[in-house]
Design a protein around this motif. Structure first.
Motif, mmCIF file in Angstrom:
data_model
loop_
_atom_site.group_PDB
_atom_site.id
_atom_site.type_symbol
_atom_site.label_atom_id
_atom_site.label_comp_id
_atom_site.label_asym_id
_atom_site.label_seq_id
_atom_site.Cartn_x
_atom_site.Cartn_y
_atom_site.Cartn_z
ATOM 1 N N TYR A 9 0.831 -1.203 0.000
ATOM 2 C CA TYR A 9 0.000 0.000 0.000
ATOM 3 C C TYR A 9 0.866 1.253 0.000
ATOM 4 O O TYR A 9 0.597 2.218 -0.738
ATOM 5 N N THR A 72 -9.313 1.391 -7.380
ATOM 6 C CA THR A 72 -8.138 2.262 -7.285
ATOM 7 C C THR A 72 -7.234 2.093 -8.499
ATOM 8 O O THR A 72 -6.793 3.077 -9.106
ATOM 9 N N ARG A 118 -9.317 4.338 -2.508
ATOM 10 C CA ARG A 118 -7.961 4.152 -1.971
ATOM 11 C C ARG A 118 -7.914 4.412 -0.469
ATOM 12 O O ARG A 118 -7.287 3.655 0.277
ATOM 13 N N MET A 179 -0.919 -2.108 -5.697
ATOM 14 C CA MET A 179 -2.285 -1.997 -5.181
ATOM 15 C C MET A 179 -3.089 -3.262 -5.493
ATOM 16 O O MET A 179 -3.836 -3.779 -4.654
#
Length: 411
Positions: A9, A72, A118, A179
């Motif tokens: 992340y 995202t 996100r 991600m």
């Protein structure tokens, strides 16, 4: 940092944030160099903000309905495509500024859909008791990117704006991979019902009926709306400080230096007591820093003022970033984050527009310093209007309104 999902992340955040800071540093400078008008800087900010307002109900519902990692990734690709459009604009040597406004609108659309998804990933990467530490690491990463990106943007812009946009596009596409690969510590609850108006506006209703959330995000809205000096750095650098592209890049990086330094301090010594009063105090300091920045003609003083402004804003962002998820039920987090995103977008992009209009009407010093005075007044007003915010002592006392806890901290 020993948790793989947290590392992925943060890696995605770093790549995307560096790319976005490179892009915006160059975009604001490019539009000012083309027209020499502070208002056009503000119009770029307005073009970025409008999609967040128009899509607030859609973006939150999408984040709560679909896999937030994939959402995202999809809109990180949208950012990359917007950077590609800026490459084409630059190599064509066009002087049609409306095209930059259109691209800024497209970029704002990607940001509006990306942000709620996100931000709603972070609470599920680690055990709940570690969430404040995750936020501290995220803010440190985000603000380190706010140092690296503007410095890189300033240097690369002196070579050619198109190269900066190439780098920005590559970084946005690169941010998709970590991600998509991360795995949740606990799986978020998703809404499963068909989209309805009532479901879409649930985030708005939650914010309205939860005073501490309303106070926290609206304080940021009004403070940064009137304290929007960051957007005017290109004009300040040229008209009041007399520095070139590289000096501008370092001045643009000053907020990142202040924010990153404070983020590292908070990571080592996290805030544990007097959370609410601290938030109000740092917003007042944020306003005072704008007064100094608006009135000085010294590069060193301006640099230090921006460092202080960003350090104060980092404490505010850290507090807000912990309060909102801790008070919000998991299944509503995307929709509440979408509402918060409009507030944040209003404070940043709409604040840039307000600053551009004020600078044209009253001049740079009055626009920036006047906004600082207003911000200090807003902090004082919120201390009395929202006593539930002022009374927050620790993060541990915060719970969703329907949790088995003392309801006083959430109003």
């Amino acid at each position: 940092m020993q948790i793989p999902a947290v590392r992925l992340y943060l890696a995605s955040t770093a790549l995307a944030a560096v790319g976005q800071n490179v892009l915006l540093t160059v975009l604001f400078k490019q539009v000012f160099d083309l027209t020499g008008d502070e208002l056009d800087i503000g119009l770029i900010g307005l073009a970025q903000f409008i999609p967040a307002l128009l899509l607030v109900l859609v973006s939150g519902w999408v984040a709560d309905r679909f896999d937030r990692r994939r959402v995202t990734g999809l809109f990180l690709a949208g950012r990359g495509l917007a950077a590609g459009a800026l490459i084409l604009f630059t190599v064509s040597e066009s002087t049609e500024v409306w095209q930059l406004f259109a691209i800024a609108f497209a970029l704002g659309t990607a940001d509006a859909m990306l942000a709620p998804a996100r931000r709603s990933v972070a609470p599920f990467l680690a055990p709940k008791e570690l969430f404040p530490s995750v936020i501290a690491l995220w803010t440190a990463t985000f603000t380190a990117s706010a140092i690296i990106g503007p410095i890189m943007g300033g240097f690369i812009y002196s070579v050619g704006a198109s190269w900066a946009y190439v780098l920005a596009a590559a970084l946005q596409f690169g941010a998709i991979i970590p991600m998509i690969l991360l795995r949740y510590h606990r799986t978020p609850e998703r809404i499963t019902e068909r989209p309805t108006w009532a479901s879409a506006v649930e985030g708005l209703h939650f914010v309205r009926r939860t005073p501490v959330v309303l106070a926290t995000i609206s304080l940021d809205l009004f403070a940064v709306l009137f304290g929007g000096a960051i957007a005017l750095i290109p004009a300040v650098a040229e008209e009041r400080l007399g520095v070139g592209d590289i000096g501008y890049g370092w001045l643009r990086a000053a907020p990142g230096i202040g924010a990153a330094g404070m983020a590292l301090w908070l990571a080592r010594r996290p805030l544990t007591r007097r959370v609410g009063p601290t938030l109000l105090i740092v917003v007042a300091i944020f306003g005072f820093g704008h007064i100094v920045f608006g009135l000085t003609r010294s590069y060193a003083v301006a640099f230090i003022a921006l460092v202080v402004v960003a350090a104060a804003d980092m404490i505010s962002m850290n507090i807000r970033g912990a309060i909102v998820p801790l008070v919000t039920p998991d299944e509503q987090l995307g929709r509440v984050n979408a509402v918060e995103g409009v507030f944040i977008g209003a404070s940043n992009e709409l604040g840039a527009f307000e600053s551009g209009v004020a600078a044209r009407a009253f001049g740079l010093p009055a626009a920036i310093a006047g906004g600082g005075f207003i911000t200090m007044g807003i902090a004082a007003t919120f201390a009395f209007v929202f006593p539930s915010l002022r009374r927050i002592d620790t993060f541990t006392e915060l719970r969703p309104p329907d949790a088995d806890a003392d309801p006083a901290p959430v109003g």
